[in-house]
Design a protein around this motif. Structure first.
Motif, PDB file in Angstrom:
ATOM      1  N   GLN A  10      19.869  33.426  47.472  1.00 25.82           N
ATOM      2  CA  GLN A  10      20.905  32.442  47.795  1.00 25.82           C
ATOM      3  C   GLN A  10      21.949  33.130  48.656  1.00 25.82           C
ATOM      4  O   GLN A  10      22.491  34.176  48.274  1.00 25.82           O
ATOM      5  CB  GLN A  10      21.564  31.891  46.539  1.00 25.82           C
ATOM      6  CG  GLN A  10      20.643  31.015  45.732  1.00 25.82           C
ATOM      7  CD  GLN A  10      21.355  30.426  44.518  1.00 25.82           C
ATOM      8  OE1 GLN A  10      22.254  31.039  43.961  1.00 25.82           O
ATOM      9  NE2 GLN A  10      20.938  29.241  44.125  1.00 25.82           N
ATOM     10  N   MET A  11      22.214  32.545  49.820  1.00 27.99           N
ATOM     11  CA  MET A  11      23.237  33.062  50.719  1.00 27.99           C
ATOM     12  C   MET A  11      24.275  31.966  50.910  1.00 27.99           C
ATOM     13  O   MET A  11      23.911  30.828  51.252  1.00 27.99           O
ATOM     14  CB  MET A  11      22.628  33.448  52.070  1.00 27.99           C
ATOM     15  CG  MET A  11      21.576  34.535  51.990  1.00 27.99           C
ATOM     16  SD  MET A  11      20.788  34.881  53.580  1.00 27.99           S
ATOM     17  CE  MET A  11      19.706  33.448  53.741  1.00 27.99           C
ATOM     18  N   THR A  12      25.531  32.298  50.702  1.00 28.37           N
ATOM     19  CA  THR A  12      26.598  31.328  50.906  1.00 28.37           C
ATOM     20  C   THR A  12      27.400  31.740  52.128  1.00 28.37           C
ATOM     21  O   THR A  12      27.956  32.844  52.186  1.00 28.37           O
ATOM     22  CB  THR A  12      27.508  31.227  49.671  1.00 28.37           C
ATOM     23  OG1 THR A  12      26.696  30.889  48.546  1.00 28.37           O
ATOM     24  CG2 THR A  12      28.577  30.165  49.856  1.00 28.37           C
ATOM     25  N   VAL A  13      27.414  30.837  53.130  1.00 29.01           N
ATOM     26  CA  VAL A  13      28.092  31.074  54.391  1.00 29.01           C
ATOM     27  C   VAL A  13      28.994  29.870  54.658  1.00 29.01           C
ATOM     28  O   VAL A  13      28.509  28.731  54.697  1.00 29.01           O
ATOM     29  CB  VAL A  13      27.078  31.214  55.552  1.00 29.01           C
ATOM     30  CG1 VAL A  13      27.781  31.555  56.851  1.00 29.01           C
ATOM     31  CG2 VAL A  13      26.012  32.234  55.231  1.00 29.01           C
ATOM     32  N   PHE A  14      30.276  30.128  54.834  1.00 31.10           N
ATOM     33  CA  PHE A  14      31.246  29.049  55.101  1.00 31.10           C
ATOM     34  C   PHE A  14      31.137  27.928  54.075  1.00 31.10           C
ATOM     35  O   PHE A  14      31.217  26.748  54.404  1.00 31.10           O
ATOM     36  CB  PHE A  14      31.078  28.488  56.520  1.00 31.10           C
ATOM     37  CG  PHE A  14      31.263  29.503  57.604  1.00 31.10           C
ATOM     38  CD1 PHE A  14      32.450  30.223  57.738  1.00 31.10           C
ATOM     39  CD2 PHE A  14      30.240  29.772  58.494  1.00 31.10           C
ATOM     40  CE1 PHE A  14      32.608  31.164  58.732  1.00 31.10           C
ATOM     41  CE2 PHE A  14      30.395  30.708  59.500  1.00 31.10           C
ATOM     42  CZ  PHE A  14      31.591  31.403  59.619  1.00 31.10           C
ATOM     43  N   GLY A  15      30.896  28.279  52.806  1.00 27.43           N
ATOM     44  CA  GLY A  15      30.813  27.292  51.736  1.00 27.43           C
ATOM     45  C   GLY A  15      29.481  26.576  51.634  1.00 27.43           C
ATOM     46  O   GLY A  15      29.285  25.745  50.761  1.00 27.43           O
ATOM     47  N   ILE A  16      28.550  26.883  52.516  1.00 25.44           N
ATOM     48  CA  ILE A  16      27.215  26.267  52.496  1.00 25.44           C
ATOM     49  C   ILE A  16      26.241  27.256  51.876  1.00 25.44           C
ATOM     50  O   ILE A  16      26.152  28.408  52.312  1.00 25.44           O
ATOM     51  CB  ILE A  16      26.749  25.890  53.922  1.00 25.44           C
ATOM     52  CG1 ILE A  16      27.716  24.890  54.539  1.00 25.44           C
ATOM     53  CG2 ILE A  16      25.321  25.346  53.899  1.00 25.44           C
ATOM     54  CD1 ILE A  16      27.513  24.704  56.028  1.00 25.44           C
ATOM     55  N   THR A  17      25.521  26.817  50.841  1.00 24.27           N
ATOM     56  CA  THR A  17      24.547  27.688  50.184  1.00 24.27           C
ATOM     57  C   THR A  17      23.156  27.424  50.734  1.00 24.27           C
ATOM     58  O   THR A  17      22.692  26.282  50.768  1.00 24.27           O
ATOM     59  CB  THR A  17      24.562  27.473  48.660  1.00 24.27           C
ATOM     60  OG1 THR A  17      25.872  27.797  48.175  1.00 24.27           O
ATOM     61  CG2 THR A  17      23.551  28.377  47.969  1.00 24.27           C
ATOM     62  N   ILE A  18      22.512  28.484  51.161  1.00 24.99           N
ATOM     63  CA  ILE A  18      21.144  28.438  51.692  1.00 24.99           C
ATOM     64  C   ILE A  18      20.264  29.142  50.665  1.00 24.99           C
ATOM     65  O   ILE A  18      20.529  30.288  50.305  1.00 24.99           O
ATOM     66  CB  ILE A  18      21.058  29.167  53.050  1.00 24.99           C
ATOM     67  CG1 ILE A  18      22.034  28.540  54.050  1.00 24.99           C
ATOM     68  CG2 ILE A  18      19.632  29.188  53.567  1.00 24.99           C
ATOM     69  CD1 ILE A  18      22.349  29.423  55.238  1.00 24.99           C
ATOM     70  N   THR A  19      19.235  28.456  50.203  1.00 23.57           N
ATOM     71  CA  THR A  19      18.330  29.047  49.214  1.00 23.57           C
ATOM     72  C   THR A  19      16.968  29.281  49.857  1.00 23.57           C
ATOM     73  O   THR A  19      16.382  28.366  50.431  1.00 23.57           O
ATOM     74  CB  THR A  19      18.183  28.138  47.985  1.00 23.57           C
ATOM     75  OG1 THR A  19      19.481  27.955  47.403  1.00 23.57           O
ATOM     76  CG2 THR A  19      17.263  28.754  46.948  1.00 23.57           C
ATOM     77  N   CYS A  20      16.494  30.497  49.743  1.00 21.35           N
ATOM     78  CA  CYS A  20      15.177  30.883  50.260  1.00 21.35           C
ATOM     79  C   CYS A  20      14.296  31.290  49.089  1.00 21.35           C
ATOM     80  O   CYS A  20      14.762  31.966  48.169  1.00 21.35           O
ATOM     81  CB  CYS A  20      15.299  32.049  51.228  1.00 21.35           C
ATOM     82  SG  CYS A  20      16.349  31.743  52.655  1.00 21.35           S
ATOM     83  N   LYS A  21      13.032  30.883  49.145  1.00 26.80           N
ATOM     84  CA  LYS A  21      12.071  31.255  48.104  1.00 26.80           C
ATOM     85  C   LYS A  21      10.820  31.822  48.749  1.00 26.80           C
ATOM     86  O   LYS A  21      10.355  31.318  49.772  1.00 26.80           O
ATOM     87  CB  LYS A  21      11.715  30.041  47.250  1.00 26.80           C
ATOM     88  CG  LYS A  21      12.898  29.529  46.465  1.00 26.80           C
ATOM     89  CD  LYS A  21      12.508  28.456  45.507  1.00 26.80           C
ATOM     90  CE  LYS A  21      13.727  28.052  44.707  1.00 26.80           C
ATOM     91  NZ  LYS A  21      13.396  27.269  43.562  1.00 26.80           N
ATOM     92  N   ALA A  22      10.267  32.859  48.131  1.00 27.29           N
ATOM     93  CA  ALA A  22       9.023  33.453  48.616  1.00 27.29           C
ATOM     94  C   ALA A  22       7.893  32.453  48.408  1.00 27.29           C
ATOM     95  O   ALA A  22       7.822  31.788  47.374  1.00 27.29           O
ATOM     96  CB  ALA A  22       8.729  34.754  47.886  1.00 27.29           C
ATOM     97  N   THR A  23       7.007  32.339  49.384  1.00 31.89           N
ATOM     98  CA  THR A  23       5.883  31.406  49.287  1.00 31.89           C
ATOM     99  C   THR A  23       4.636  32.059  48.697  1.00 31.89           C
ATOM    100  O   THR A  23       3.633  31.387  48.484  1.00 31.89           O
ATOM    101  CB  THR A  23       5.550  30.822  50.666  1.00 31.89           C
ATOM    102  OG1 THR A  23       5.227  31.896  51.565  1.00 31.89           O
ATOM    103  CG2 THR A  23       6.734  30.029  51.221  1.00 31.89           C
TER     104      THR A  23
END
Length: 158
Positions: free
Chosen positions: A134-147
């Motif tokens: 989970q990366m939070t940039v400018f209040g926006i959370t981006i979630t990445c998951k391994a496939t």
């Protein structure tokens, strides 16, 4: 005078033994492998290949993630991304690596976060598949998951 030479000789012998002991001292703890690749899905923010790099010093460990497939949506200053990387422990549970560490990135640059700090136990075997970033940039959370599972395999800590 003879007593001084004996003491000096004994001190030199002790010093030589100490140096020899250091030469044969056990090496620092290490993680294996030191890096692994995986494919991640970050939803509308993209996805693709990423590399995780691990370091270990006792129970303290760090993880750094770099991906040329996921790019910065806009210019980001250094240490502006709050990140939480969750890895799955083979024996059950998870280990979290977190921090606010990243290099400065221009819009379109490959994403890089870390080193993120966490605590490991001797024998921990950690895998990205089943975890998340989970990366939070400018209040926006981006979630990445391994496939899928990381290659060449899970991180195993001494």
């Amino acid at each position: 005078m003879r007593g001084k030479r004996t003491v000096t000789g004994a001190a030199l012998a002790v010093g030589a033994l100490a140096v020899t002991g250091l030469a044969f001292a056990p090496t620092a703890l290490a993680v294996s492998p030191q890096s692994a690749t995986l494919t991640a899905d970050c939803g509308t923010f993209g996805g693709g290949a990423a590399t995780l790099t691990a370091t270990q010093s006792g129970t303290a460990a760090t993880m750094t993630l770099k991906s040329t497939a996921v790019t910065a949506p806009l210019a980001l200053s250094a240490d502006s991304i709050t990140s939480k990387l969750t890895l799955v422990r083979a024996s059950g549970g998870t280990v979290v690596f977190s921090g606010k560490k990243n290099p400065a990135m221009a819009a379109g640059d490959p994403v890089s976060v870390g080193p993120l700090s966490g605590t490991v136990a001797s024998g921990d075997s950690l895998e990205a598949y089943g975890g998340s970033l989970q990366m939070t940039v400018f209040g926006i959370t981006i979630t990445c998951k391994a496939t899928g599972k990381q290659s060449p395999g899970p991180f195993v800590f001494d």
